[in-house]
Design a protein around this motif. Structure first.
Motif, mmCIF file in Angstrom:
data_model
loop_
_atom_site.group_PDB
_atom_site.id
_atom_site.type_symbol
_atom_site.label_atom_id
_atom_site.label_comp_id
_atom_site.label_asym_id
_atom_site.label_seq_id
_atom_site.Cartn_x
_atom_site.Cartn_y
_atom_site.Cartn_z
ATOM 1 N N GLU A 186 0.669 -1.289 0.080
ATOM 2 C CA GLU A 186 0.127 0.558 -0.281
ATOM 3 C C GLU A 186 0.430 1.327 -0.103
ATOM 4 O O GLU A 186 0.900 2.224 -0.668
ATOM 5 N N ASP A 187 2.420 1.229 0.855
ATOM 6 C CA ASP A 187 2.634 2.043 0.663
ATOM 7 C C ASP A 187 3.195 2.764 -0.885
ATOM 8 O O ASP A 187 4.443 3.098 -0.577
ATOM 9 N N GLY A 188 3.541 1.896 -1.583
ATOM 10 C CA GLY A 188 4.045 1.851 -2.620
ATOM 11 C C GLY A 188 5.607 0.889 -2.794
ATOM 12 O O GLY A 188 5.981 0.709 -4.089
ATOM 13 N N TYR A 189 6.271 0.132 -1.953
ATOM 14 C CA TYR A 189 6.741 -0.781 -2.342
ATOM 15 C C TYR A 189 6.283 -2.036 -2.291
ATOM 16 O O TYR A 189 5.965 -2.742 -2.337
ATOM 17 N N THR A 190 6.755 -2.157 -4.118
ATOM 18 C CA THR A 190 5.906 -3.426 -4.935
ATOM 19 C C THR A 190 6.910 -4.357 -5.419
ATOM 20 O O THR A 190 7.042 -4.527 -6.411
ATOM 21 N N THR A 191 8.196 -4.788 -4.841
ATOM 22 C CA THR A 191 9.298 -5.803 -5.696
ATOM 23 C C THR A 191 9.643 -6.538 -3.953
ATOM 24 O O THR A 191 9.659 -5.893 -2.847
ATOM 25 N N VAL A 192 9.864 -7.509 -4.027
ATOM 26 C CA VAL A 192 10.615 -8.131 -2.897
ATOM 27 C C VAL A 192 11.915 -8.027 -3.118
ATOM 28 O O VAL A 192 12.195 -7.679 -1.619
ATOM 29 N N ASP A 193 12.699 -7.380 -3.360
ATOM 30 C CA ASP A 193 13.755 -6.191 -2.782
ATOM 31 C C ASP A 193 13.425 -5.297 -2.006
ATOM 32 O O ASP A 193 13.906 -5.716 -0.793
ATOM 33 N N GLU A 194 12.260 -4.777 -2.636
ATOM 34 C CA GLU A 194 12.253 -3.473 -1.390
ATOM 35 C C GLU A 194 11.640 -4.044 0.065
ATOM 36 O O GLU A 194 11.434 -3.549 0.564
ATOM 37 N N ILE A 195 10.140 -4.709 -0.475
ATOM 38 C CA ILE A 195 9.807 -5.091 1.093
ATOM 39 C C ILE A 195 10.310 -5.642 2.224
ATOM 40 O O ILE A 195 10.921 -5.829 3.393
ATOM 41 N N LYS A 196 11.617 -7.141 1.359
ATOM 42 C CA LYS A 196 12.637 -7.719 2.191
ATOM 43 C C LYS A 196 13.956 -6.729 2.999
ATOM 44 O O LYS A 196 14.147 -6.699 3.597
ATOM 45 N N ARG A 197 14.089 -5.571 2.227
ATOM 46 C CA ARG A 197 15.112 -4.936 3.037
ATOM 47 C C ARG A 197 14.238 -3.682 3.949
ATOM 48 O O ARG A 197 15.114 -4.115 4.873
ATOM 49 N N LEU A 198 13.230 -3.748 3.778
ATOM 50 C CA LEU A 198 12.285 -3.041 4.874
ATOM 51 C C LEU A 198 11.801 -3.900 5.775
ATOM 52 O O LEU A 198 12.229 -3.453 7.071
ATOM 53 N N THR A 199 11.383 -5.352 5.561
ATOM 54 C CA THR A 199 11.073 -5.516 7.001
ATOM 55 C C THR A 199 12.020 -6.997 7.538
ATOM 56 O O THR A 199 11.519 -7.680 8.147
ATOM 57 N N ARG A 200 12.950 -7.289 6.535
ATOM 58 C CA ARG A 200 13.823 -8.468 6.277
ATOM 59 C C ARG A 200 13.595 -9.926 6.244
ATOM 60 O O ARG A 200 13.918 -10.389 6.605
ATOM 61 N N ALA A 201 11.825 -9.685 5.722
ATOM 62 C CA ALA A 201 11.130 -11.308 4.997
ATOM 63 C C ALA A 201 12.328 -11.686 4.439
ATOM 64 O O ALA A 201 12.438 -10.845 3.413
ATOM 65 N N GLY A 202 12.693 -12.555 4.612
ATOM 66 C CA GLY A 202 13.853 -13.488 3.790
ATOM 67 C C GLY A 202 15.128 -13.960 3.973
ATOM 68 O O GLY A 202 15.723 -14.015 3.006
ATOM 69 N N MET A 203 15.689 -12.459 4.748
ATOM 70 C CA MET A 203 16.532 -12.927 5.538
ATOM 71 C C MET A 203 16.875 -13.358 6.145
ATOM 72 O O MET A 203 18.435 -13.249 6.805
ATOM 73 N N GLY A 204 16.005 -14.505 6.543
ATOM 74 C CA GLY A 204 16.311 -15.315 7.800
ATOM 75 C C GLY A 204 17.319 -16.466 7.224
ATOM 76 O O GLY A 204 17.281 -16.685 5.891
ATOM 77 N N PRO A 205 17.569 -18.133 8.343
ATOM 78 C CA PRO A 205 18.338 -18.892 7.480
ATOM 79 C C PRO A 205 17.319 -19.522 5.830
ATOM 80 O O PRO A 205 18.161 -20.299 5.720
ATOM 81 N N CYS A 206 16.152 -19.866 6.124
ATOM 82 C CA CYS A 206 15.516 -19.516 5.138
ATOM 83 C C CYS A 206 15.907 -19.287 3.764
ATOM 84 O O CYS A 206 15.366 -20.005 3.053
ATOM 85 N N GLN A 207 15.977 -18.229 3.966
ATOM 86 C CA GLN A 207 16.459 -17.073 2.532
ATOM 87 C C GLN A 207 15.397 -16.930 1.862
ATOM 88 O O GLN A 207 15.531 -17.412 0.594
ATOM 89 N N GLY A 208 13.914 -16.760 2.462
ATOM 90 C CA GLY A 208 12.641 -16.816 1.566
ATOM 91 C C GLY A 208 12.222 -17.583 0.832
ATOM 92 O O GLY A 208 11.123 -17.715 -0.294
#
Ligand code: SF4
Ligand code: SF4
Length: 260
Positions: free
Chosen positions: A189-211
């Motif tokens: 909704e805030d305009g971040y519409t790529t997985v990379d952007e969301i990853k950098r802002l939320t850390r989703a996908g940065m853990g051991p399972c690597q997304g």
């Protein structure tokens, strides 16, 4: 008309359509193949002699509807996606239309989808009765569509309808970094519409399972909220380390003079 719009004329369609008498007897093939091209898998697929041997490989298919038993074997063999099977005797209210379908995601049985005519206009809601997608089918799944009889001769394709999303905002998407579905929705909704952007802002996908788990879920959420197809979107970039590393281990590696 076919050359300019890709849509056959009523006269061209009438020539290849089974007779009313044949339609009343059960499932039957409809081959809407109007271009003379070097191709004949429809003939080799049919063991009922319903599609006659081609004298010249460029011939148009010569179909004997009376020999066709509606088995549907030819549907997925046609590279031009020109073949479907229509069964006007399926039930009192509905006919069954079997079509080739090569888009993703595939629908599932029970889905209500848009039934489209040859020009891509929606005619009616139709129900997906079955999805055939075995190895035998040359990567061309076949959808069985239950269509109201009044529309069954004109429905030649289908388009999925947007799915109603009943999942709660609190649903955890990334277990490694405790990111919820609500967090992802807010990002989009805030305009971040790529997985990379969301990853950098939320850390989703940065853990051991690597997304491995959350990557596809995030993609699907972006797709649903932006209307872009999953194929247009990418999973983004993943880099090592691919597992959690303690700072002490990195320090020891540095002391030994090794590269981490
Ligand atoms: S539906 Fe079966 S019998 Fe009919 S033309 Fe296709 S392969 Fe032949
Ligand atoms: S396989 Fe399909 S495209 Fe090829 S001749 Fe038969 S109907 Fe036409």
């Amino acid at each position: 008309m076919l050359e300019k719009t890709g849509v056959a004329t009523p006269e061209e369609i009438e020539k290849v359509f089974p007779s009313e008498e044949r339609l009343k007897k059960g499932p039957v093939v409809i081959v809407e193949c109007f271009r003379e091209i070097p191709c004949n898998p429809c003939y080799t697929a049919c063991n009922q002699n319903a599609i006659k041997e081609f004298i010249d490989i460029n011939d148009l298919p010569n179909v004997d509807h009376d020999n066709c038993n509606g088995c549907g074997l030819c549907i997925s063999k046609c590279p031009g996606l020109a073949i479907r099977v229509l069964d006007m005797t399926w039930s009192d209210e509905e006919a069954m239309v079997r079509i080739p379908y090569e888009f993703l995601p595939l629908p599932v049985a029970g889905d209500i989808v848009d039934g489209l005519d040859r020009e891509g206009n929606k005619l009616v809601d139709v129900r997906v009765e079955k999805v055939q997608n075995s190895k035998m089918m040359d990567k061309t799944p076949v959808l069985w569509l239950a269509v109201k009889k009044a529309f069954a001769k004109e429905v030649v394709f289908m388009k999925p309808q947007p799915r109603k999303d009943t999942r709660a905002d609190e649903t955890i998407v990334c277990r490694c970094s405790d990111v919820t579905l609500g967090d992802i929705r807010q990002m989009v909704e805030d305009g971040y519409t790529t997985v990379d952007e969301i990853k950098r802002l939320t850390r989703a996908g940065m853990g051991p399972c690597q997304g491995k788990t959350c990557g596809q879920i995030i993609l699907r959420e972006i797709s649903m909220m932006t209307g872009k197809s999953m194929e247009e979107l990418t999973l983004g970039t993943y880099r090592p380390p691919i597992k959690s590393v303690k700072l002490g281990e990195i320090a020891k590696t540095a002391e030994r003079g090794e590269e981490s």
